[in-house]
Design an enzyme around this catalytic site. Structure first.
Site, short mmCIF file in Angstrom:
data_model
loop_
_atom_site.label_atom_id
_atom_site.label_comp_id
_atom_site.label_asym_id
_atom_site.label_seq_id
_atom_site.Cartn_x
_atom_site.Cartn_y
_atom_site.Cartn_z
N THR A 1 0.80 -1.14 0.00
CA THR A 1 0.10 0.11 0.04
C THR A 1 0.93 1.12 0.25
O THR A 1 2.08 1.11 0.59
CB THR A 1 -0.99 -0.03 1.22
N ASP A 2 0.35 2.33 -0.38
CA ASP A 2 0.83 3.62 -0.23
C ASP A 2 0.61 3.77 1.21
O ASP A 2 -0.14 3.21 1.86
CB ASP A 2 0.33 4.78 -1.09
N TRP A 3 1.45 4.59 2.01
CA TRP A 3 1.37 4.69 3.42
C TRP A 3 -0.03 5.14 3.84
O TRP A 3 -0.47 6.21 3.65
CB TRP A 3 2.35 5.71 3.87
N ALA B 1 -2.85 3.61 2.74
CA ALA B 1 -3.89 3.46 1.92
C ALA B 1 -4.58 2.16 2.09
O ALA B 1 -5.76 2.03 1.17
CB ALA B 1 -3.12 3.36 0.41
#
Length: 780
Positions: free
Chosen positions: A232-234, A236
Site C-alpha cells: 500500500t501507499d502509506w 492506503a
C-alpha cells in the site's frame, strides 16, 4: 524457496497475518523464532531519503530530516533526457547507495500520467504520454533491481491529483483507463520487473485500489504476468480482508495492527481463504530474504562519482526552449549579469516525500564567478522597488543578462495542487524589467512543471532546467557556456495559458477525479482540437542541427537516418508517431510509439531503428484491437504508410456529433456520461452517519469534537515546522493534508494507533459522546 515454504509451515496464522503489516514506519517485521529478518525501505525516486533518528524512531514528520545521499534531478528533468539508459544508470547508482545505507527497497519511480499541469506532484512523474513514462520508468527500475535492491513502481493507478487524494474516486471509462492510465504501468512492469508495485490512495471505479482484485490480480498478475509484491501507499489500506482477497500483500506503515484481528476471525469463520494470507506472506518473505542476501557484506559507494552522474543527468534533461540569434552559448569574454535569488539558492528538488538531503550542493553563482549578481527578488519571489532598480542597473551594464526564475518551493509539493500556472508576480516583473533594460536577456527556468511565460517574446533565450538536483549549478554553467550541448525534449506540453488545458474546467473542482476528457490528455488533445501551444510535447532545441532522411518500413521495422548537420557534437531524440486511419471509433491524431536517442559528431549520421508491435497500432475496445486501414508512421518530419487489413471499428452510437469527435471546446457532463454509459452520482456527506472513511477536515463542519481535533493537529504540525511561519511551509501543507485530510483509518495506520482512539472519535462525531469514551477506554 524451499526455506520459505518451511517457514510458512511453521508460522501460526496470527503471525502470518501480522507479517503482512510493517513493524514500524519504514521496516518489515522481524521474527527471530522463525529466522525471518526485517527489511528497511525508504523513499527514493530522485535519491534516498533514509530517516534515521537517534531515538530509533522514523516517521512522516520531519520529512526533510534524513541521512545525506545524492540528490539526482527530479523526474521532470530526467524525463527530458528521453534516455532509458541514463535512467538505468541513475537507478543503478541509487541502488548502490541503498546497499551502502542498508536499504532493501527504494520507493520509486513514480510513473503516473501528468493529466493536468496543476498537479502538485508532477515534478515526481515522467510524462503526459504513457509510452514515454513507461519506458523511462522501466529503465530506472532495471538499474535499481540490477543491484539486488527492490524498486517500487508507484502509484498504481490513476493517481494524477493531490486534491482529496485519500478519498477521491477516479471516474473514467475503461478505454481511457487502459490506453492512458494503465499502459504506462504495463510497460514498466513487463520491461522493468519491479519487486514491488505500490497501490495508490484514490478509489478507481468506486473501489479502493488496495481492495481492487480486478486491478491487482486480474490485470496486474494474470494479464501482465507480474510475480512480485503489492504494497500500500502509506495508510492506503481500506479493508484488510478485501486487501488479502485482492492480492494486496503488505500494509504500510506498521504499528497499528490494523484489522489483524478481523482478518483472523474471517479466516477462522470461513470468510477468507487462508491461502490468500499464505500467498501474501510468501511474497513478503521472498522480498525480505532477497534484501538480506544483498545486504551481506560491506558496500562502498563513490558519492563523488554519483555527483558527476547527477550533473550529467541535469545536462541531458535540460530543454532549450528558445535561442534567438544564437544568444547561447555565451561567449567566453562576455560580461554577464546573474539576476534572481535562484542564481544563489536555486530550486533543485521537489517538496514532500521525495525530498533528499544532498551530499553536496552546487549553486549556479559558484560556477559563474566572473558574473556580477543582483538578487532582484527574495526567495519567495517577492520584489521591491529597490531590488528592481538594482537589477535593472546591473542588467544595463552587462552584455548579457541571465535571469533565474521559476517556482519557489511553496508553490508545488506533494499534498496539494497548484492554484494556477503563474509564476510569482515578482519573477514576471523582474524578467520584464530586465528584458527592457537589456535586449540580450536569457531566462533560466527552475520549476517542477509547466508555467505560463507571458514574457517569452521579449527575451532571446530560455533554458528550462526543471528541478536539476544537487549538481544543477555546475550543469547550468556548462550549458550556458556550451561545455554541454542541450539535448532535452519536453515530456509534457506547455500551453499558452491554463484555460487551454482540456481538463481545466473540472480538475480539482470536485472531490472525485472526473476524467471527462477521456484519452485526450496533453498533445493528444492539442493536436485534435487545433489548439496552439507555446512549446509542444517532444520539443527542444540544440546548439547544433539535425536532418532526417531515408525513412523506410519493412515488415514491423521502421528505420530512419539521422545526421548532425551542425558544427558541434550533440544528441538528437528521434520520435516515432503513428497516425491511425480516420473514421470509425474516435482516436487521437497521432500517438508516440517509439523513441531513440543518438549522440553524433558534426557530419556523422546513424540509422535508427524502431520495432512496431500490434499494440503500436491497437485501440482498446473491450480488448486490444487493430482496425483495418491506412496508418502513417511519422519521424522527424518524414512519413510513410502502413496498411493493415481487417474491419474498421465502428463509431458507437453516442459518438456522433460529440466533443470526442472534434475536441472543440470542453466536453459536457452529458457527453461524458454517454461515453461512460451511466450517470455519475457523487457521494454525499451525511451528518451522524460518518464512517472511518471520512476525514477530520470534512467532519469538522458538523462536529465540535472534530473541529477541536483539526485545530490541535494544525497547531502541532505548524509548530513542528516553524511556528506561525510554518503555515505556508510546503511540508506543513503536505502533513496537514496527510493527517486531517486523510480518512480516520489512514490516521490510525499512519499514526501506529492501536485500540479505540479513532473509533471513539468517530462515535463522538456521530453524536454518541459516551459511547465514544467507552470505545477509547475499552480499546474496542
Amino acid at each position: 524457496m524451499d526455506n520459505i515454504e518451511q517457514i510458512l509451515t511453521k508460522m501460526t496464522l496470527e503471525d502470518k497475518i501480522a507479517l503482512c503489516s510493517g513493524a514500524s514506519f519504514w521496516e518489515t517485521k522481524k521474527y527471530e523464532k522463525y529466522g525471518i529478518p526485517s527489511m528497511f525501505m525508504c523513499d527514493g525516486p530522485s535519491g534516498l531519503r533514509k530517516q534515521e533518528h537517534e531515538r530509533g524512531v522514523s516517521d512522516a514528520a520531519g520529512v526533510n530530516d534524513s541521512r545525506p545521499a545524492t540528490c539526482y534531478p527530479a523526474e521532470v528533468t530526467t524525463a527530458g533526457s528521453w534516455d532509458t539508459q541514463l535512467l538505468g544508470r541513475i537507478g543503478e547508482a541509487i541502488g548502490v547507495e541503498a546497499k551502502n545505507q542498508s536499504v532493501g527497497l527504494v520507493l520509486g519511480p513514480g510513473a503516473n500520467i501528468k493529466r493536468n499541469p496543476l498537479c502538485g506532484r508532477n515534478f515526481e512523474y515522467f510524462s503526459e504520454d504513457p509510452h514515454l513514462a513507461g519506458k523511462l520508468a522501466a529503465g530506472f527500475i532495471r538499474g535499481i533491481e540490477g543491484q539486488g535492491v527492490g524498486a517500487s513502481l508507484k502509484h498504481f493507478a490513476a493517481n494524477s491529483q493531490e486534491y482529496c487524494r485519500f478519498t477521491s474516486d477516479g471516474v473514467m471509462d475503461e478505454r481511457t483507463l487502459r490506453e492512458i492510465y494503465l499502459t504506462n504501468f504495463e510497460i514498466a512492469v513487463k520491461e522493468g520487473n519491479p519487486s514491488i508495485v505500490m497501490c495508490s490512495y484514490p478509489k478507481l471505479g468506486g473501489v479502493h485500489c488496495s481492495d481492487h482484485r480486478e486491478l491487482l490480480t486480474d490485470i496486474l498478475r494474470t494479464e501482465w504476468g507480474y510475480a512480485g509484491l503489492v504494497v500500500t501507499d502509506w495508510g492506503a489500506m481500506s479493508d484488510r480482508i478485501e486487501g488479502f482477497r485482492a492480492g494486496c500483500d503488505l500494509n504500510m506503515p506498521g504499528g497499528s495492527g490494523y484489522m489483524e484481528k478481523q482478518v483472523l476471525r474471517a479466516v477462522e469463520r470461513g470468510g477468507l481463504f487462508e491461502s490468500c494470507v499464505n500467498e501474501s506472506a510468501r511474497r513478503v518473505l521472498k522480498l525480505v530474504f532477497r534484501a538480506t542476501e544483498t545486504r551481506n557484506g560491506e558496500f562502498d559507494c563513490d558519492y563523488e562519482a554519483h555527483h558527476g552522474l547527477a550533473r550529467e543527468a541535469a545536462e541531458q534533461g535540460a530543454v532549450l526552449l528558445k535561442n534567438e540569434g544564437g544568444i547561447l552559448p555565451l561567449k567566453a569574454d562576455a560580461k554577464v549579469a546573474l539576476i534572481g535569488a535562484m542564481a544563489k539558492r536555486m530550486r533543485y528538488q521537489g517538496a514532500g516525500s521525495s525530498h533528499v538531503t544532498p551530499m553536496k550542493l552546487s549553486q549556479p553563482i559558484d560556477f559563474l564567478p566572473d558574473a556580477v549578481y543582483a538578487p532582484g527578488c527574495d526567495d519567495r519571489g517577492n520584489t521591491t522597488d529597490e531590488l528592481m532598480a538594482e537589477a535593472i542597473e546591473t542588467a544595463k551594464n552587462a552584455d548579457v543578462a541571465v535571469v533565474f526564475a521559476g517556482l519557489p518551493e511553496q508553490y508545488e509539493s506533494e499534498g496539494f495542487d497548484r492554484e494556477d500556472l503563474r509564476m510569482p508576480e515578482g519573477h514576471n516583473r523582474l524578467i520584464e524589467a530586465v528584458a527592457s533594460a537589456n535586449p540580450n536577456t536569457v531566462v533560466v527556468l527552475l520549476c517542477g512543471s509547466v508555467v505560463e511565460c507571458p514574457w517569452a517574446e521579449r527575451v532571446r533565450g530560455i533554458l528550462y532546467m526543471g528541478l536539476p538536483g544537487q549538481a544543477g549549478g555546475e550543469a547550468i554553467a556548462n550549458l550556458l557556456y556550451g561545455r554541454a550541448n542541450p539535448c532535452g525534449k519536453l515530456a509534457e506540453s506547455w500551453p499558452y495559458e491554463y484555460a487551454d488545458v482540456p481538463s481545466s474546467e473540472i480538475f480539482g473542482k470536485t472531490k472525485d477525479a472526473l476524467y471527462q476528457e477521456g484519452v485526450y490528455v496533453g498533445y493528444r488533445y492539442y493536436d485534435k482540437a487545433g489548439v496552439p501551444v507555446r512549446w509542444g510535447f517532444g520539443f527542444g532545441l540544440s546548439y547544433t542541427s539535425f536532418s532526417y532522411s531515408n525513412l523506410n518500413i519493412s515488415g514491423n521495422s521502421v528505420t530512419v537516418t539521422v545526421k548532425n548537420t551542425g558544427k558541434v557534437p550533440g544528441a538528437e531524440v528521434a520520435q516515432l508517431y503513428i497516425e491511425p486511419p480516420r473514421g470509425g471509433l474516435h482516436r487521437p491524431i497521432r500517438e508516440l510509439k517509439g523513441f531513440r536517442k543518438v549522440f553524433l559528431e558534426p557530419g556523422e549520421s546513424e540509422t535508427v531503428s524502431f520495432e512496431l508491435e500490434e499494440r503500436s497500432l491497437a485501440v482498446w475496445d473491450g480488448g486490444w484491437r487493430v482496425t483495418g486501414g491506412v496508418y502513417t508512421a511519422c519521424v522527424g518530419g518524414l512519413s510513410a504508410v502502413i496498411e493493415r487489413g481487417g474491419r474498421r471499428l465502428p463509431a458507437p452510437l453516442w459518438q456522433g456529433g460529440s466533443w470526442y469527435e472534434s475536441c472543440k471546446g470542453k466536453p459536457s457532463q452529458e457527453e461524458w456520461e454517454a461515453m461512460l454509459g451511466k450517470k455519475y452520482v457523487p457521494s454525499k456527506l451525511v451528518k451522524g452517519q460518518f464512517t472511518m472513511e471520512n476525514t477530520v477536515e470534512e467532519m469538522r463542519e458538523h462536529s465540535l469534537v472534530m473541529k477541536i481535533v483539526y485545530k490541535a493537529v494544525e497547531k502541532t504540525l505548524a509548530r513542528s515546522v516553524g511556528g506561525k511561519k510554518g503555515y505556508d511551509n510546503p511540508e506543513f501543507k503536505m502533513l496537514l493534508a496527510s493527517s486531517v485530510g486523510a480518512p480516520l483509518r489512514t490516521m490510525q495506520i499512519n499514526g501506529g494507533l492501536k485500540g479505540g482512539l479513532m473509533p471513539g472519535l468517530l462515535e463522538m462525531a456521530n453524536g454518541h459522546f459516551f459511547r465514544g469514551v467507552w470505545k477509547m477506554v475499552g480499546g474496542a
